[in-house]
Scaffold this motif. Sequence first.
Motif, mmCIF file in Angstrom:
data_model
loop_
_atom_site.group_PDB
_atom_site.id
_atom_site.type_symbol
_atom_site.label_atom_id
_atom_site.label_comp_id
_atom_site.label_asym_id
_atom_site.label_seq_id
_atom_site.Cartn_x
_atom_site.Cartn_y
_atom_site.Cartn_z
ATOM 1 N N ALA A 38 -4.370 51.451 -28.280
ATOM 2 C CA ALA A 38 -3.212 50.677 -27.865
ATOM 3 C C ALA A 38 -1.870 51.006 -28.468
ATOM 4 O O ALA A 38 -0.875 50.842 -27.770
ATOM 5 C CB ALA A 38 -3.505 49.292 -28.618
ATOM 6 N N ALA A 39 -1.614 51.678 -29.647
ATOM 7 C CA ALA A 39 -0.851 52.033 -30.161
ATOM 8 C C ALA A 39 0.002 53.036 -29.140
ATOM 9 O O ALA A 39 1.144 53.494 -28.982
ATOM 10 C CB ALA A 39 -0.791 52.867 -31.584
ATOM 11 N N LEU A 40 -0.829 54.113 -28.815
ATOM 12 C CA LEU A 40 -0.535 55.199 -27.858
ATOM 13 C C LEU A 40 0.116 54.602 -26.736
ATOM 14 O O LEU A 40 1.355 54.959 -26.091
ATOM 15 C CB LEU A 40 -1.628 56.297 -27.554
ATOM 16 N N VAL A 41 -0.315 53.718 -26.129
ATOM 17 C CA VAL A 41 -0.142 52.955 -24.978
ATOM 18 C C VAL A 41 1.400 52.315 -25.143
ATOM 19 O O VAL A 41 2.318 52.669 -24.345
ATOM 20 C CB VAL A 41 -1.111 52.008 -24.384
ATOM 21 N N ILE A 50 10.019 50.222 -21.104
ATOM 22 C CA ILE A 50 9.276 49.139 -20.486
ATOM 23 C C ILE A 50 9.197 48.210 -21.437
ATOM 24 O O ILE A 50 8.777 48.517 -22.655
ATOM 25 C CB ILE A 50 7.821 49.733 -19.987
ATOM 26 N N ALA A 51 9.353 46.715 -21.303
ATOM 27 C CA ALA A 51 8.985 46.007 -22.150
ATOM 28 C C ALA A 51 7.601 45.622 -22.610
ATOM 29 O O ALA A 51 6.659 45.939 -21.615
ATOM 30 C CB ALA A 51 9.495 44.476 -21.633
ATOM 31 N N VAL A 52 7.226 45.456 -23.815
ATOM 32 C CA VAL A 52 5.799 45.513 -24.342
ATOM 33 C C VAL A 52 5.501 44.562 -24.982
ATOM 34 O O VAL A 52 6.300 44.023 -25.873
ATOM 35 C CB VAL A 52 5.567 46.957 -25.257
ATOM 36 N N THR A 53 4.083 44.034 -24.713
ATOM 37 C CA THR A 53 3.775 42.908 -25.619
ATOM 38 C C THR A 53 2.326 43.475 -25.925
ATOM 39 O O THR A 53 1.512 43.741 -25.087
ATOM 40 C CB THR A 53 3.537 41.501 -24.883
ATOM 41 N N GLU A 54 2.089 43.147 -27.264
ATOM 42 C CA GLU A 54 0.793 43.886 -27.922
ATOM 43 C C GLU A 54 0.150 42.693 -28.411
ATOM 44 O O GLU A 54 0.423 41.482 -28.724
ATOM 45 C CB GLU A 54 1.082 44.714 -28.981
ATOM 46 N N GLY A 55 -1.207 42.927 -28.914
ATOM 47 C CA GLY A 55 -1.939 41.981 -29.500
ATOM 48 C C GLY A 55 -2.725 40.774 -28.609
ATOM 49 O O GLY A 55 -3.298 39.788 -29.258
ATOM 50 N N THR A 59 -6.379 43.952 -29.227
ATOM 51 C CA THR A 59 -5.994 45.178 -28.874
ATOM 52 C C THR A 59 -5.310 45.267 -27.509
ATOM 53 O O THR A 59 -4.914 46.464 -27.043
ATOM 54 C CB THR A 59 -7.163 46.273 -29.194
ATOM 55 N N GLY A 60 -5.125 44.376 -26.686
ATOM 56 C CA GLY A 60 -4.778 44.368 -25.543
ATOM 57 C C GLY A 60 -3.093 44.806 -25.593
ATOM 58 O O GLY A 60 -2.210 44.062 -26.439
ATOM 59 N N GLN A 136 -6.433 46.684 -21.039
ATOM 60 C CA GLN A 136 -7.416 45.651 -21.230
ATOM 61 C C GLN A 136 -8.423 46.217 -22.259
ATOM 62 O O GLN A 136 -9.019 47.436 -21.915
ATOM 63 C CB GLN A 136 -8.156 45.035 -20.067
ATOM 64 N N PRO A 137 -8.737 45.791 -23.441
ATOM 65 C CA PRO A 137 -9.855 46.013 -24.163
ATOM 66 C C PRO A 137 -11.192 45.606 -24.045
ATOM 67 O O PRO A 137 -11.209 44.552 -23.107
ATOM 68 C CB PRO A 137 -9.365 45.518 -25.589
ATOM 69 N N ALA A 138 -12.116 46.248 -24.374
ATOM 70 C CA ALA A 138 -13.563 45.642 -24.449
ATOM 71 C C ALA A 138 -14.126 45.355 -23.102
ATOM 72 O O ALA A 138 -14.483 44.079 -22.921
ATOM 73 C CB ALA A 138 -13.483 44.492 -25.398
#
Length: 398
Positions: A38-41, A50-55, A59-60, A136-138
Motif C-alpha cells: 500500500a505504501a508503494l502504491v 494523483i490525490a491519494v486516500t489511505e487506510g 490497508t486499502g 483493495q486488500p484481502a
Amino acid sequence: MSQRNTPDALAPLVPAMTAWRRDIHAHPELGFEETRTAALVAAELRAAGIAVTEGIAGTGVVGTITGRPGNRSIGLRADMDALAMQEVTGADYASTVPGKMHACGHDGHTAMLLGAAKHLAANRDGFSGTVHLIFQPAEESLGGAMRMIEEGLFDRFPVDAVYGLHNLPGLPLGTIAVPKGPVLASSDTWEVVFTGRGSHGAKPHQGTDATLAAAQFITALHTIVSRDLDPLRTAVASVGHMAAGSARAPNVIPSEVHLAGTARALAAPERDLLERRIGEIAQGCAAMLNVACAYRYIRRLPPTVNHAAQAAIAHRAAVLGLGAENARDDHPPITAGEDFAEMLLARPGVYAWLGTGDPPHPDGQHHNPHFDFVDAALAHGAAWWCSVVEAELGQEAV
C-alpha cells in the motif's frame, strides 16, 4: 482502434510496471497486512500528481484523477494480497518471505493499475469526469471488498460503474474476455458433524457408528448435482476436510466425525438448493444410522455477475484499445469465486479476464506454487483499463 490507449502507447511504462510487479512479488503480504504494498502504491500515485486516500479497510488505497469537467465517475479496481503458500518458481524476484507468495497474480494487477494511473494522469484531457483507482486488500477469502464498502468506499468515492480485471492463464496473451452475465460462482462453506456412541472396533453393535453416516453422506452428497439440479445449470459441492478418531487407535470407532467443504453456484436458485439439500442429506444419513447431526452452511461470496450495459462498454473498450481480434464476449463462467462480486452488487460494473497465454511452467495455474504472472501482459491490461475510461468518459460533454 484508439491510438491513445493501446499497448504501444503504454509501452514506455512497461519497465516501471515490471519493476513494481517484481518488487511486490518479492515482498508478498497476506490480506489486511499489505502495508508495504500500500505504501508503494500511495507513493507512486502521489508522484504522478494523483490525490491519494489511505487506510480504507486498513490497508486499502484509493487514488482519484479528475479529467475535463464532467459529472460522471467510474472506479477501476485491483487487488493487492498474496497467498499463504511456499513459492517454488526459482525466479530472481521470487518471494523473500517463507510461506507467502503471489500465486494468483495480484502483483500484476496492482502494477497494471499503477501503470494505467500514470498514463491517465498524464492524459487528463482524454476524458471528462473522475476516475477512482481502487487498490483493495484481502481479496483471498477475507472480505476486503465488503470491508471497503462498509467503510464507505462508494459513499466517499461515488462511481457510476466499477471495473475489475484478472489475469487468466490459457487465454491467448493480450486477449480481453468480457463474459456476459455470470463470470464466477458463489463461494460458500458447509460443515457437518455426526455424533454417535463410540465403541471398540470389534464390538460395533455396542455403539452407533458416526463414520458410517459420514461415508453415506459423502456418497449421497454428489447426487445433488447429478439428480437434484437441472442438467443445464451449474453447481459444485465438494468435501475438503474430514476428521475422525486417531491414527494411533485404529481399533476404536470414534464418536464424532467432522466434515467440511465448499459449495459453488452461478445463480441464487442453485445456491439455495445446495444449502437446503446438503442439510437434508446430512440429517437423513444421521437418522438412518441413529446418530446425531449438526449442520452449518456459511454464505461467503455471492456469484460474480456482469451487468449488461457495462459488459458492452467493456467489450467496446477492448476493441478500442487492443483491437477486435483481441476482444471476446463469449467466455464461459468459472466456478471459482471472487469478492469483486460484492462491488458488483453495490454498483453496476464488469469483471473481465486478461489473457496471459500458456503459463511459464506446466503447473503454473492460479494458486499453484509454480505460478508467476506473465509480464508481457502488463501493457495489455493497463491499456484496457485506460480504454475503459475512454469508453465511459471520453464522450462526456465539456
